[in-house]
Scaffold this active site. Structure first.
Site, PDB file in Angstrom:
ATOM      1  N   ARG A  48       7.170  10.230 -18.332  1.00  0.00           N
ATOM      2  CA  ARG A  48       6.797  11.550 -17.854  1.00  0.00           C
ATOM      3  C   ARG A  48       7.220  11.877 -16.684  1.00  0.00           C
ATOM      4  NH1 ARG A  48       1.974  13.653 -16.461  1.00  0.00           N
ATOM      5  NH2 ARG A  48       0.669  11.617 -16.730  1.00  0.00           N
ATOM      6  N   ASP A 174      20.897  30.952 -15.870  1.00  0.00           N
ATOM      7  CA  ASP A 174      21.047  30.082 -17.357  1.00  0.00           C
ATOM      8  C   ASP A 174      22.266  30.141 -17.479  1.00  0.00           C
ATOM      9  OD1 ASP A 174      21.478  29.319 -19.821  1.00  0.00           O
ATOM     10  OD2 ASP A 174      19.657  30.392 -20.712  1.00  0.00           O
TER      11      ASP A 174
END
Length: 387
Positions: A48, A174
């Site tokens: 994580r 993006d």
């Protein structure tokens, strides 16, 4: 090898490999452990925390391709988008985005930002004036998507970077549709590059992932939130993605070539009202695309005359798959109004010029004559349906 002078194929193939010190294998070994030692180690690893051996290695490849200092890998493109935006925007801040935006990103902004007290404005066009007039005293970020999904509009990256720097803002893009093979926004001064790595980076329709590339400073800011939100990617998926990216430059160049030929062919077809592809000279931002892109992407969209059965066209395709995602080696097609932009209201779709007759085609690596033949037989099928 001097890593600064490596070509794209070499970066895709060799950078970001994990060295197999035990058995000297030719490919990266896969470390599946979710638990690592914390005593007497240089790095306290935890999945994580985005710092397992496979995670860190792949990030080097993505960072080098995007000409950035570092990168992070996420469990999806939207995990990358949402974590990055929320890491850079806080209560009372404002962001400027284009009106024509991927449906998932658009929905995230309009559905979630008010919960965090974040304000936003959509630029109605693509000129410097369109973006500049939306900048406010509390604006912190300009976010763009070029080519845009699904209408393939092009935003001038040099202009966006200049505008952001002049106002002390962070610029984000993006870069999914272009990929770093076709376009490296850092060359034009863009700060943060985001990808749905599910698409061209994965390239085989079998991985869901996201990526962010930026400076060490920005990556640290994003990581501080990312470790709390927990959007990390499993090491097996990371390993598969690293394997897939070895052929990304070859795949993308083949898809570019096929897409341009299909776009030119569709532009002349009697049943097609309009074709959206930045490599066509008829595209409104063709000159900008030519300036900032090395290739024009394997994505295009086209509008079928709505007097014909659009769904019948999709059902008639034999090789090209009507499918939800994009950028695999196989050609796929979808209706944005029913899928990628299905979360938008009909009114919002109209604002973005997304009609029910619009189809988005992800051109694969099949032989070009086979792609055109499948499209043509589907066109003939809807001609018969109309009779």
């Amino acid at each position: 090898m001097n890593s600064k002078n490596l070509g794209l194929n070499t970066i895709c193939t060799h950078v970001g490999e994990v060295e197999d010190k035990q058995f000297k294998g030719a490919i990266s070994p896969l470390y599946m452990s979710s638990s690592y030692a914390f005593e007497d180690v240089e790095v306290k690893r935890y999945p994580r925390y985005f710092n397992t051996p496979n995670q860190q290695a792949l990030c080097k490849k993505i960072a080098m391709l995007e000409k950035s200092e570092n990168a992070l890998i996420f469990g999806s493109g939207m995990a990358a988008v949402s974590t990055t935006m929320l890491a850079l925007l806080h209560k009372g801040d404002h962001v400027v985005l284009p009106q024509t935006l991927y449906g998932g990103t658009y929905n995230f902004v309009v559905e979630e930002f008010h919960k965090f007290g974040i304000e936003y404005s959509f630029a109605e066009g693509f000129s410097e004036a369109d973006f500049a007039e939306k900048i406010q005293s509390n604006t912190k970020v300009i976010f763009v998507e070029t080519p845009s999904n699904p209408l393939m509009r092009i935003t001038d990256l040099e202009m966006i970077a200049r505008l952001a720097k002049n106002h002390g803002l962070v610029s984000m893009i993006d870069n999914t549709f272009a990929t770093p093979i076709n376009q490296t926004p850092a060359d034009y001064g863009i700060d943060i590059m985001i990808h749905s790595a599910t698409k061209y980076m994965g390239g085989h329709s079998d991985i869901c992932a996201g990526a962010v590339a930026a400076s060490e400073e920005h990556i640290k800011t994003i990581w501080n939130l990312a470790k709390n939100l927990g959007g990390s990617l499993s090491d097996y998926a990371v390993w598969l993605l690293e394997r897939s990216m070895k052929t990304m430059a070859i795949r993308v160049k083949a898809q570019n070539k096929n897409a341009k030929k299909v776009a030119k062919w569709l532009e002349k077809h009697a049943l097609v009202n309009k074709v959206y592809y930045p490599g066509l000279k008829t595209h409104p931002e063709y000159a900008i695309a030519k300036k900032q892109m090395r290739g024009y992407t394997g994505m295009l969209s086209f509008e079928i005359n709505e007097s014909y059965d659009v769904q019948g066209f999709l059902r008639s395709l034999q090789m090209i798959k009507p499918s939800m995602s994009l950028a695999g080696v196989e050609s796929t097609i979808l209706s944005p109004a029913k899928t990628s932009h299905g979360l938008l209201s009909p009114e919002d779709r109209i604002k973005q010029n997304i009609s029910d007759g619009l189809l988005r085609l992800s051109v694969g690596i099949e032989d070009i004559e086979d792609i055109k033949a499948d499209l043509e037989q589907a066109f003939k099928a809807i001609l018969k349906l109309k009779k």
